[in-house]
Design a protein around this motif. Structure first.
Motif, PDB file in Angstrom:
ATOM      1  N   ASN A 127      42.548  45.385  46.768  1.00  0.00           N
ATOM      2  CA  ASN A 127      42.708  46.597  45.970  1.00  0.00           C
ATOM      3  C   ASN A 127      41.984  46.357  44.651  1.00  0.00           C
ATOM      4  OD1 ASN A 127      43.446  48.809  44.500  1.00  0.00           O
ATOM      5  ND2 ASN A 127      45.639  48.674  44.954  1.00  0.00           N
ATOM      6  N   LEU A 128      40.718  46.801  44.608  1.00  0.00           N
ATOM      7  CA  LEU A 128      39.889  46.494  43.448  1.00  0.00           C
ATOM      8  C   LEU A 128      40.460  47.040  42.150  1.00  0.00           C
ATOM      9  CD1 LEU A 128      36.256  46.973  44.824  1.00  0.00           C
ATOM     10  CD2 LEU A 128      37.537  44.865  44.540  1.00  0.00           C
ATOM     11  N   GLN A 129      41.165  48.155  42.242  1.00  0.00           N
ATOM     12  CA  GLN A 129      41.670  48.806  41.036  1.00  0.00           C
ATOM     13  C   GLN A 129      42.606  47.894  40.251  1.00  0.00           C
ATOM     14  OE1 GLN A 129      40.531  52.041  40.364  1.00  0.00           O
ATOM     15  NE2 GLN A 129      41.315  51.581  38.313  1.00  0.00           N
ATOM     16  N   ASN A 130      43.326  47.029  40.981  1.00  0.00           N
ATOM     17  CA  ASN A 130      44.306  46.149  40.331  1.00  0.00           C
ATOM     18  C   ASN A 130      43.734  44.787  39.952  1.00  0.00           C
ATOM     19  OD1 ASN A 130      46.316  48.090  40.610  1.00  0.00           O
ATOM     20  ND2 ASN A 130      46.886  47.366  42.658  1.00  0.00           N
ATOM     21  N   ASP A 131      42.484  44.542  40.294  1.00  0.00           N
ATOM     22  CA  ASP A 131      41.889  43.253  39.949  1.00  0.00           C
ATOM     23  C   ASP A 131      41.742  43.137  38.431  1.00  0.00           C
ATOM     24  OD1 ASP A 131      39.503  41.357  39.390  1.00  0.00           O
ATOM     25  OD2 ASP A 131      40.023  40.966  41.486  1.00  0.00           O
ATOM     26  N   PRO A 132      42.171  42.021  37.824  1.00  0.00           N
ATOM     27  CA  PRO A 132      42.100  41.886  36.357  1.00  0.00           C
ATOM     28  C   PRO A 132      40.688  41.964  35.796  1.00  0.00           C
ATOM     29  CG  PRO A 132      42.721  39.802  37.418  1.00  0.00           C
ATOM     30  CD  PRO A 132      42.810  40.854  38.455  1.00  0.00           C
ATOM     31  N   ILE A 133      39.679  41.574  36.591  1.00  0.00           N
ATOM     32  CA  ILE A 133      38.288  41.687  36.117  1.00  0.00           C
ATOM     33  C   ILE A 133      37.887  43.158  35.997  1.00  0.00           C
ATOM     34  CG2 ILE A 133      35.869  41.223  36.736  1.00  0.00           C
ATOM     35  CD1 ILE A 133      36.772  38.593  37.919  1.00  0.00           C
ATOM     36  N   ILE A 134      38.286  43.969  36.987  1.00  0.00           N
ATOM     37  CA  ILE A 134      38.002  45.411  36.927  1.00  0.00           C
ATOM     38  C   ILE A 134      38.765  46.061  35.778  1.00  0.00           C
ATOM     39  CG2 ILE A 134      38.216  47.607  38.173  1.00  0.00           C
ATOM     40  CD1 ILE A 134      36.008  45.780  39.232  1.00  0.00           C
ATOM     41  N   GLN A 135      40.003  45.658  35.593  1.00  0.00           N
ATOM     42  CA  GLN A 135      40.806  46.234  34.521  1.00  0.00           C
ATOM     43  C   GLN A 135      40.218  45.935  33.148  1.00  0.00           C
ATOM     44  OE1 GLN A 135      44.806  44.771  35.167  1.00  0.00           O
ATOM     45  NE2 GLN A 135      45.229  46.255  36.784  1.00  0.00           N
ATOM     46  N   LYS A 136      39.544  44.798  33.016  1.00  0.00           N
ATOM     47  CA  LYS A 136      38.950  44.458  31.720  1.00  0.00           C
ATOM     48  C   LYS A 136      37.554  45.052  31.541  1.00  0.00           C
ATOM     49  CE  LYS A 136      37.717  40.642  28.657  1.00  0.00           C
ATOM     50  NZ  LYS A 136      37.786  39.190  28.365  1.00  0.00           N
ATOM     51  N   PHE A 137      36.716  44.962  32.594  1.00  0.00           N
ATOM     52  CA  PHE A 137      35.313  45.339  32.434  1.00  0.00           C
ATOM     53  C   PHE A 137      34.942  46.659  33.107  1.00  0.00           C
ATOM     54  CE2 PHE A 137      35.260  40.675  31.983  1.00  0.00           C
ATOM     55  CZ  PHE A 137      34.568  40.553  30.791  1.00  0.00           C
ATOM     56  N   GLY A 138      35.786  47.182  34.008  1.00  0.00           N
ATOM     57  CA  GLY A 138      35.413  48.369  34.769  1.00  0.00           C
ATOM     58  C   GLY A 138      34.574  48.002  35.980  1.00  0.00           C
ATOM     59  N   PHE A 139      34.064  49.042  36.671  1.00  0.00           N
ATOM     60  CA  PHE A 139      33.309  48.808  37.916  1.00  0.00           C
ATOM     61  C   PHE A 139      31.823  48.584  37.678  1.00  0.00           C
ATOM     62  CE2 PHE A 139      37.133  50.762  39.583  1.00  0.00           C
ATOM     63  CZ  PHE A 139      37.336  50.086  40.778  1.00  0.00           C
ATOM     64  N   LYS A 140      31.283  49.135  36.601  1.00  0.00           N
ATOM     65  CA  LYS A 140      29.831  49.083  36.392  1.00  0.00           C
ATOM     66  C   LYS A 140      29.389  47.748  35.815  1.00  0.00           C
ATOM     67  CE  LYS A 140      29.372  54.076  35.660  1.00  0.00           C
ATOM     68  NZ  LYS A 140      28.911  55.135  34.734  1.00  0.00           N
ATOM     69  N   ARG A 141      28.131  47.430  36.063  1.00  0.00           N
ATOM     70  CA  ARG A 141      27.560  46.212  35.501  1.00  0.00           C
ATOM     71  C   ARG A 141      27.583  46.280  33.980  1.00  0.00           C
ATOM     72  NH1 ARG A 141      21.820  45.362  38.153  1.00  0.00           N
ATOM     73  NH2 ARG A 141      21.734  43.892  36.430  1.00  0.00           N
TER      74      ARG A 141
ATOM     75  N   LEU B  83      37.491  32.673  30.686  1.00  0.00           N
ATOM     76  CA  LEU B  83      38.024  33.973  30.265  1.00  0.00           C
ATOM     77  C   LEU B  83      37.183  35.129  30.794  1.00  0.00           C
ATOM     78  CD1 LEU B  83      38.778  32.996  26.557  1.00  0.00           C
ATOM     79  CD2 LEU B  83      40.430  33.170  28.432  1.00  0.00           C
ATOM     80  N   LEU B  84      35.921  34.857  31.124  1.00  0.00           N
ATOM     81  CA  LEU B  84      35.054  35.891  31.702  1.00  0.00           C
ATOM     82  C   LEU B  84      35.537  36.250  33.105  1.00  0.00           C
ATOM     83  CD1 LEU B  84      32.356  37.527  31.365  1.00  0.00           C
ATOM     84  CD2 LEU B  84      31.216  35.598  32.498  1.00  0.00           C
ATOM     85  N   TYR B  85      35.825  35.233  33.912  1.00  0.00           N
ATOM     86  CA  TYR B  85      36.382  35.440  35.253  1.00  0.00           C
ATOM     87  C   TYR B  85      37.905  35.528  35.121  1.00  0.00           C
ATOM     88  CZ  TYR B  85      31.778  34.509  37.256  1.00  0.00           C
ATOM     89  OH  TYR B  85      30.437  34.573  37.596  1.00  0.00           O
ATOM     90  N   VAL B  86      38.363  36.688  34.696  1.00  0.00           N
ATOM     91  CA  VAL B  86      39.763  36.863  34.311  1.00  0.00           C
ATOM     92  C   VAL B  86      40.686  36.637  35.505  1.00  0.00           C
ATOM     93  CG1 VAL B  86      41.384  38.385  33.115  1.00  0.00           C
ATOM     94  CG2 VAL B  86      38.924  38.643  32.748  1.00  0.00           C
ATOM     95  N   ARG B  87      41.809  35.970  35.228  1.00  0.00           N
ATOM     96  CA  ARG B  87      42.802  35.709  36.271  1.00  0.00           C
ATOM     97  C   ARG B  87      44.127  36.385  35.892  1.00  0.00           C
ATOM     98  NH1 ARG B  87      44.401  29.746  38.831  1.00  0.00           N
ATOM     99  NH2 ARG B  87      45.329  30.568  40.739  1.00  0.00           N
TER     100      ARG B  87
ATOM    101  N   LYS C 279      39.793  27.015  37.506  1.00  0.00           N
ATOM    102  CA  LYS C 279      39.085  25.799  37.161  1.00  0.00           C
ATOM    103  C   LYS C 279      37.590  25.987  37.419  1.00  0.00           C
ATOM    104  CE  LYS C 279      42.881  22.579  38.034  1.00  0.00           C
ATOM    105  NZ  LYS C 279      43.338  21.396  38.800  1.00  0.00           N
ATOM    106  N   LEU C 280      36.787  25.255  36.656  1.00  0.00           N
ATOM    107  CA  LEU C 280      35.333  25.352  36.814  1.00  0.00           C
ATOM    108  C   LEU C 280      34.911  24.917  38.217  1.00  0.00           C
ATOM    109  CD1 LEU C 280      32.565  25.869  35.532  1.00  0.00           C
ATOM    110  CD2 LEU C 280      32.564  23.485  34.760  1.00  0.00           C
TER     111      LEU C 280
ATOM    112  N   LYS D  21      32.257  44.434  39.898  1.00  0.00           N
ATOM    113  CA  LYS D  21      32.711  44.908  41.212  1.00  0.00           C
ATOM    114  C   LYS D  21      32.476  43.844  42.285  1.00  0.00           C
ATOM    115  CE  LYS D  21      32.389  48.804  44.415  1.00  0.00           C
ATOM    116  NZ  LYS D  21      31.768  50.122  44.687  1.00  0.00           N
ATOM    117  N   LYS D  22      31.329  43.197  42.263  1.00  0.00           N
ATOM    118  CA  LYS D  22      31.040  42.166  43.264  1.00  0.00           C
ATOM    119  C   LYS D  22      31.953  40.958  43.064  1.00  0.00           C
ATOM    120  CE  LYS D  22      27.314  39.418  45.290  1.00  0.00           C
ATOM    121  NZ  LYS D  22      27.516  39.899  46.668  1.00  0.00           N
ATOM    122  N   ILE D  23      32.210  40.608  41.798  1.00  0.00           N
ATOM    123  CA  ILE D  23      33.091  39.472  41.522  1.00  0.00           C
ATOM    124  C   ILE D  23      34.497  39.778  42.041  1.00  0.00           C
ATOM    125  CG2 ILE D  23      34.048  37.963  39.742  1.00  0.00           C
ATOM    126  CD1 ILE D  23      31.006  37.795  40.019  1.00  0.00           C
ATOM    127  N   ALA D  24      34.983  40.998  41.741  1.00  0.00           N
ATOM    128  CA  ALA D  24      36.322  41.377  42.203  1.00  0.00           C
ATOM    129  C   ALA D  24      36.394  41.375  43.727  1.00  0.00           C
ATOM    130  CB  ALA D  24      36.694  42.751  41.653  1.00  0.00           C
TER     131      ALA D  24
END
Length: 775
Positions: A171-185, A332-336, A343-344, A386-389
């Protein structure tokens, strides 16, 4: 830390001084080597006791170091090495070991409810900071090998059956990366940490307290989406002053390493941290490069609009003692979820399909790690949120963590079998079992261990009742209580209130004065009590007053005790703290701080000179029982400040020294200490914040306010008071010679991880400590 082999105690011959083995964590080591008479005569009866010096600046005890102590407590030096961070004398006279784990609590709980934890504070004179919590805290502190798995992530995520099954339920909508950055590049500028985020996650910032001596990179140019990226990674070791730099790697955007330097720390190395850094004594011995050389090179290499990329980059910049305004932190970029961080090693595998930090190497490759962070940032910019999520990193993390655990275990086995020995195996070699008491809802690998007697209870109350019955039957016990952690909003509010409270407690208002008073002379008077952070003239009153904010609480208290009611130019002045809702209990808190078991043998002195230590050496026969000399340095100039702390073995020794040092010959001002070193370190680690501007009120959130009104038993303040007393009573019911640890593992928060805290002592280790505790 290696210590001398124990020998039978002998009374020193008359006229001959006894020398103690130097403790490598404190600045008094040179004095000890010079022949100070630091230890008074010991009683004939041997008792197990702990080193009372955990006094290194901001010293953090890792989970593996805790494991060292626990294993040594079980076996002694016949089979395992001595702990590297403390000294346990007469281990054979230990009768039991008991570990209490207060799951869900952190340093913030302890300091916010300091008065409520009174029983535990007085009972345990050894306190230390713990790192943020791990995924399985109990397994880490007992050395329990993590479970191996036959599953392994494929070299690339795309196209795998595992990836396909996970992606089906995204469910992409609930992914923390989408919530922070949105769907667009997004562009590069959008990925930069804001100043507020940098403050929240403890990045060094220009103009903030604690970073005055940090060197700016001079990269003040405007950053655009086309600005150059540079990957940065540092390795470090543990010295007598904390973590210091041993290697730095800087990688340019094309992947070329433009800087890779080994660095010799300024202070004595306690632990090379070889398993992480790959650095050994042999590697570092011939190195002459110092931190200042590295700082100069970085300033020359980075262009004005440089963007530095790293993983947990705040740690790298702090160990570099540098300030850089434009950063991308891949942790912090790859939000969890829930403020946790990937971890790296995991991100490299899951996102880039590459293996780093492999088990066939000892330590990490700083250049490889720096290059990986750079590639992760470029991947994020190229493919977008979007691809990361779509990779569903949260679901993949558990698989990768299991694989990593298996690899790390295999690597550890190759390095040395002794490192793999767990507390359970130590007990098993003696034909003994471990007792583990916990609630049914708490999952742990200990529960399924063959050599562990696990008892699961329905509540904390039942855990306590079972502990009273079962602990005397086992030589080693772990008792785990579980508490609800603070909500994210309450955590932020608590941090804010703690900053303001300690700032106001270190502030005094002084006056009234004549309108033509000599301000210069007055300032000299108040600076004589200790370092001043700010001093302002108050003209809102009929006659002038001064507002003085000190750096340390002891200076403010000394000013109040010395000058309140004094006559200055014929006027009786008042010296008082600001009266706010946060300082109403200030007198009680100061009294409790003075009685803290860690403070009872420590004194604070102001007005010390550069030659103070040498003068002390010359008069060493006057200061029996001295264990440590803490001479703080000014971060900007590197010079010693004009105050210090002296730690003595007993309260009587401290009082005798205070009487001598504050007489006319020494011309010093002083009193008993109020700030335990673990508390002082924690306060320095808080994000800087000045005193409250006029009109700002800090009130508890409605949820806490309502809880206080109805006095619910599950409110954190009530829980701290109730369980502090209950655990204290249980501790005092244990048999003499019991090593006891109280561990607050720390908690995860959306505002970042909260570090833990440890308290430890041996029952009846010192008669004076036992008598001081009233239940």
């Amino acid at each position: 830390m290696e210590s001398k082999r124990e020998r039978p105690e002998r009374h020193p011959k008359k006229g001959r001084k006894r020398k103690r083995a130097p403790n490598r964590l404190v600045g008094a080591a040179e004095a000890m080597r010079a022949g100070w008479d630091l230890e008074e005569r010991q009683p004939d009866t041997k008792k197990a006791r702990l080193s009372t010096i955990l006094y290194a600046e901001n010293y953090e005890v890792t989970h593996s170091q805790l494991c060292e102590l626990l294993k040594y407590a079980v076996l002694g030096n016949s089979a395992v090495s001595k702990p590297s961070w403390c000294q346990l004398y007469h281990q054979k006279h230990l009768n039991n070991v008991v570990v209490f784990v207060l799951q869900g609590m952190s340093q913030l709980h302890f300091y916010r409810f300091y008065l409520e934890f009174g029983v535990l504070r007085r009972a345990f004179r050894h306190k230390f900071r713990l790192p943020p919590p791990s995924s399985n805290f109990l397994a880490d502190i007992t050395g329990l090998p993590k479970k191996q798995t036959n599953e392994a992530l494929p070299r690339t995520i795309e196209g795998s059956s595992l990836s396909a099954s996970i992606k089906a339920n995204i469910n992409l909508q609930n992914d923390p990366i989408i919530q922070k950055f949105g769907f667009k590049r997004v562009g590069l500028v959008r990925c930069l940490l804001t100043k507020e985020e940098m403050k929240t996650f403890h990045f060094p910032l220009q103009g903030f307290s604690g970073y005055e001596s940090f060197v700016p990179t001079k990269c003040s140019g405007t950053v655009t989406d086309n600005s150059p990226l540079f990957g940065l990674d540092c390795e470090m070791c543990l010295t007598s002053k904390g973590r210091e730099l041993t290697r730095i790697s800087l990688v340019a955007e094309g992947g070329c390493c433009i800087m890779d330097e080994l660095v010799k720390p300024d202070n004595r190395i306690v632990d090379y941290l070889t398993s992480f850094s790959g650095i050994t004594k042999k590697i570092l011995n011939p190195v002459t490069t110092k931190l200042r050389d590295v700082q100069r090179q970085l300033k020359a290499l980075l262009p004005p609009d440089a963007v530095v990329v790293g993983h947990s980059l705040d740690l790298d910049l702090r160990v570099l003692k540098m300030i850089h305004p434009n950063v991308i932190d891949t942790s912090l970029l790859y939000v969890r979820e829930q403020g946790r961080r990937f971890k790296l090693k995991f991100l490299a595998k899951a996102v880039l399909g590459k293996d780093i930090q492999r088990p066939d190497r000892i330590g990490h490759d700083a250049t490889e790690d720096a290059r990986t962070t750079l590639e992760l940032a470029r991947y994020f910019l190229k493919y977008g949120p979007k691809k990361i999520a779509g990779l569903n990193l949260e679901a993949l993390a558990s698989h990768q963590e299991l694989q990593t655990a298996g690899q790390e275990q295999k690597n550890t086995t190759e390095v040395g079998q002794q490192r793999n020995t767990s507390v359970l195996e130590c007990l098993d070699s003696l034909g003994q079992k471990l007792l583990f008491l916990t609630r049914e809802t708490d999952a742990s690998e200990l529960s399924s261990s063959r050599n562990c007697r696990s008892i699961k209870c329905l509540s904390n109350k039942e855990v306590l009742e079972q502990a009273r019955v079962e602990i005397p039957l086992f030589p080693f016990s772990i008792v785990q209580f579980s508490f609800e952690p603070f909500s994210p909003s309450l955590t932020e509010e608590m941090n804010k209130r703690m900053r303001v409270k300690w700032s106001e407690m270190s502030t005094v208002y002084v006056g009234p004065f004549n309108k033509n008073c000599n301000l210069k002379a007055l300032k000299r008077v108040f600076k004589s009590f200790g370092p001043v952070r700010s001093m302002t003239l108050v003209l809102e009153t009929h006659q002038p007053h001064l507002c003085v904010q000190y750096e340390v609480l002891e200076a403010a208290q000394l000013a109040i005790e010395t000058l309140n009611g004094a006559l200055i130019e014929g006027i009786s002045i008042k010296v008082q703290r600001p009266v706010t809702e946060l300082t109403l209990d200030c007198e009680t808190l100061v009294n409790e701080l003075e009685q803290d078991s860690e403070n009872e043998g420590t004194i604070y002195l102001s007005g010390v000179s550069e030659t103070f230590k040498e003068h002390l050496l010359q008069q060493s026969n006057l200061f029996l029982g001295l264990e440590a000399v803490i001479l703080p340095k000014d971060l900007k100039s590197g010079n010693h400040k004009k105050y210090c702390f002296l730690k003595f073995r007993t309260l009587d020794s401290a009082q005798r020294a205070l009487d001598i040092l504050t007489d006319e010959d020494w011309k010093l001002k002083g009193r008993h200490a109020l700030t335990p070193r673990h508390l002082h370190s924690w306060l320095r680690g808080l994000p800087p914040e000045s005193r409250r501007p006029p009109g700002l009120r800090v009130l508890p959130p409605p949820s806490e306010k309502q809880a206080l009104q109805v006095l619910k038993v599950d409110h954190p303040k009530i829980a701290a008071w109730r369980w502090g007393r209950k655990i204290g009573k249980l501790y005092h019911s244990l048999c003499p010679g019991t090593l006891c640890l109280i561990l607050l593992p720390g908690t995860e928060s959306s505002h970042g991880s909260l570090s833990g805290l440890g308290l430890m002592g041996i029952k009846d280790e010192e008669e004076s400590t036992a008598a001081a505790v009233s239940l």
